[in-house]
Design an enzyme around this catalytic site. Sequence first.
Site: not given
Length: 199
Positions: A46-47
């Site tokens: 994820d970011s």
Amino acid sequence: MSSHRYFIINKPANMVSQFVSPDDVGLLGNLKFEFPEGIHAIGRLDSHSEGLLILTTNKKVTNLLFQGEAPHERVYLVLVGHLVSQETLELLRSGIAIRIKGGINYTTSPCDVQIIDRPEWLPKAKAELWNVPVTWLKITLTEGKYHQVRKMVRVAGHRCKRLIRVSIENLELGDLQPGEVREIEETDFFEKLKINNWK
């Protein structure tokens, strides 16, 4: 001779594991590297998460790595708020109920969780500089539900402050710096991932 190419990167925080997005976010294409056409990420982060990310032009790798019969180990370094008790360690190790896609309750598989010192190659986080109680964990999983590590520590009563994937099987981040890319020869790539049926 294969025409496929294989890379690992040290994905920085605040970057999605994609080359294209309708949102205003950091993209893999922002890295200073000329990737070949048809490249895509395997086993996304994820970011907010950092560390080892695989990129390849070989579309078979996802099935071979994550949907095969043999599970593959992933190792994460995780900084959480507050001090982690022995009881919490046992809870994380033995399996903990999290919510997964579709609102389903899922109990994670048993895994290895250890309290570790902050690795010397990592600078201190803000919380550590302010002397706020935190704990570094080394978590080794053989499964990878969406946001699994973050959900596990949250259910156990801790907030994930930093998450870094350092290896998948014997494919390791090593000394790769955030944003750096390394190309890997095909046979070496599959040997390190312990995938035998790739040809």
